[in-house]
Structure formats: structure tokens, C-alpha cells
Design a protein around this motif. Sequence first.
Motif, PDB file in Angstrom:
ATOM      1  N   ALA A   9      47.360  29.622  28.661  1.00  0.00           N
ATOM      2  CA  ALA A   9      48.293  29.083  29.661  1.00  0.00           C
ATOM      3  C   ALA A   9      48.537  30.080  30.783  1.00  0.00           C
ATOM      4  N   ALA A  10      48.672  31.379  30.428  1.00  0.00           N
ATOM      5  CA  ALA A  10      48.904  32.398  31.450  1.00  0.00           C
ATOM      6  C   ALA A  10      47.700  32.530  32.385  1.00  0.00           C
ATOM      7  N   VAL A  11      46.494  32.544  31.807  1.00  0.00           N
ATOM      8  CA  VAL A  11      45.292  32.663  32.626  1.00  0.00           C
ATOM      9  C   VAL A  11      45.137  31.451  33.536  1.00  0.00           C
ATOM     10  N   PHE A  12      45.404  30.249  32.994  1.00  0.00           N
ATOM     11  CA  PHE A  12      45.283  29.050  33.819  1.00  0.00           C
ATOM     12  C   PHE A  12      46.308  29.062  34.949  1.00  0.00           C
ATOM     13  N   SER A  13      47.542  29.498  34.660  1.00  0.00           N
ATOM     14  CA  SER A  13      48.559  29.564  35.718  1.00  0.00           C
ATOM     15  C   SER A  13      48.115  30.492  36.834  1.00  0.00           C
ATOM     16  N   LEU A  14      47.520  31.639  36.455  1.00  0.00           N
ATOM     17  CA  LEU A  14      47.037  32.577  37.469  1.00  0.00           C
ATOM     18  C   LEU A  14      45.897  31.970  38.274  1.00  0.00           C
ATOM     19  N   LEU A  15      44.928  31.379  37.597  1.00  0.00           N
ATOM     20  CA  LEU A  15      43.800  30.772  38.309  1.00  0.00           C
ATOM     21  C   LEU A  15      44.253  29.601  39.178  1.00  0.00           C
ATOM     22  N   ASP A  16      45.207  28.823  38.674  1.00  0.00           N
ATOM     23  CA  ASP A  16      45.685  27.671  39.436  1.00  0.00           C
ATOM     24  C   ASP A  16      46.354  28.116  40.724  1.00  0.00           C
TER      25      ASP A  16
ATOM     26  N   LEU B 128      42.357  27.859  42.150  1.00  0.00           N
ATOM     27  CA  LEU B 128      42.193  26.409  42.172  1.00  0.00           C
ATOM     28  C   LEU B 128      43.022  25.742  43.258  1.00  0.00           C
ATOM     29  N   ARG B 129      44.293  26.124  43.359  1.00  0.00           N
ATOM     30  CA  ARG B 129      45.175  25.476  44.328  1.00  0.00           C
ATOM     31  C   ARG B 129      45.051  26.169  45.682  1.00  0.00           C
ATOM     32  N   PRO B 130      44.786  25.428  46.743  1.00  0.00           N
ATOM     33  CA  PRO B 130      44.653  26.074  48.061  1.00  0.00           C
ATOM     34  C   PRO B 130      45.980  26.619  48.547  1.00  0.00           C
TER      35      PRO B 130
END
Length: 273
Positions: free
Chosen positions: A108-115, A119-121
Motif C-alpha cells: 500500500a505504501a509503495v502504491f501510494s508513492l507511485l500513484d 501514475l497520477r499527473p
Amino acid sequence: MRFLRRLLHIVTRGRRDAELREEMQFHLAMKQRELEAAGFSSEVARDASRRALGNVTYNREASHAVWVPPDIESFWRDVPYAFRSLRRSPSFTIAAVLALGLGIGSAAAVFSLLDGVVLRPLPYRDPQRLVMLWEVNPAKNLGREGLSPVNLLDYRNLSGVFEDVAGWWVPQLALTDGVNDPMRVPSVETSRNLFRVLGVAPQIGPSFSGDSGLNVNGNLEAVISDRLWRSRFNGDRSIIGKSVRLDGNDHLVVGVMPPAFNFPNRTDLWQGL
């Protein structure tokens, strides 16, 4: 309603299975009597009726699958078995729960960072065209150092390289409005074209006057965040044109940024240079 029917079938599977067995045995017996009435022996009639109706167990499971998908029913049966197995091995259970917790938390932490980063502009106009400039200072063993105001002007003057260049510096300012107690405000000193470069305009107010130069020329102006506007000034739209004191100097409030804008680093006040 469908979910409730499926849940009811799972809970009452034993009774329903018994009803299916009884119904299939009834059809077998009826078929066998029909063949016997046609002149076949009891043994031949029994075998022929079984061949005619097919595999009883398969038909019974196929009937259950119509009411509840096999995956759901299998999961329902596996859960109690899993709990019984875990209860027999408490040390393994604790290790498994900890491993799952760490794995899920890390993912979850890694996805939040990537998002947020990949991922999110970025919430600015033409984010793919924005770049961050840093300098290298080998003498001080600094691999990444902020630009000085003079070097910023040099980059702005590079024709054909950048469409525009904006900069900011981080001071430590105390805000006084003459009504509430003084407070420390997360703030930056910025060139007057920062919002134009990012493509974000204040929700109220005209923003900084003049061009993107770094000379003050006696015109002290500030733009505040939506968060500071609501918490400190109660969302009063008449704050535009009023003065606030920053470290003893009066600054004219010329804008309030949109709620989602807090660049850089949750800034609440931008002091125009």
C-alpha cells in the motif's frame, strides 16, 4: 436479493442436497418402472435408467452450481477449515498474520508513492513540460543544490531553452494581521511568474502584479492558500486588497489559491519578490 438467496443456499446446502438426492432417486425409480413395464428385466431396467439419467453425483453438483457459483461455495467451505488449521498452530498463525500485515502495508505504501509521483499527473497545466532545475557544487561536495537568484535570471535568459523559468526560496516568516495572535506560516519567497509557469490561477484575486522579475520596487505582495484563508481569515473574500505583516513588513494580499494547490511542500503563503 440474489446475494441473500445464494447465502441462504450455502447455509442450507445439507438440506437441499438431501432433497436433490431424494428427487433424483425418484426419477431413477420412475424410469426403471417404465422400462420394466415395457418388458425389460429389473436388472436391465435399473442399468438403463442410470445410463439415461447420467451420473447422479455430477448432476447434483451441477444443480448446486446453478444456485451458487462453485468458487463462492468452495471459499465458504474452505474458510472454516483454514480457521481450524490456524487454531491448531498458533505460532504459525501469528507469523502468517504478521507477514501478511507487513506485505499489505508495504504494498500500500509503495502504491501510494507511485500513484502520487508516477501514475497520477501533476495538477498543473502541461505537467509533462515542467522540469526542476538543480545545480552541482563539487567544491562543497553537493550533488544537488538550489539555484541562486542571479543564476535563475541567467537560466531565464537562455533563449530557446526554456519557455519560462520561475523560482522560490524558503524563508521563516511570522504572520500578523492585527486581529489574531502572530503565527509562523509555511511560506516561500517566489518570483512573480510561478503561478503562470505552473498554469494555476488564484480562485480569487488578481495574483502578483508586474512581470517575473526579482526586484521588489517597493511593491510588497502576498498570495495565501485556501487553508490559511479559511482558518485564519474565516474565508472572508474582502481579504483581497488588505495588508498583513510578514516579519514587520506590510504585504498586500493579492490572491487566494485553489484548495488543492499547496506547492511546494504544503505552502500556505507565497511572498512575491
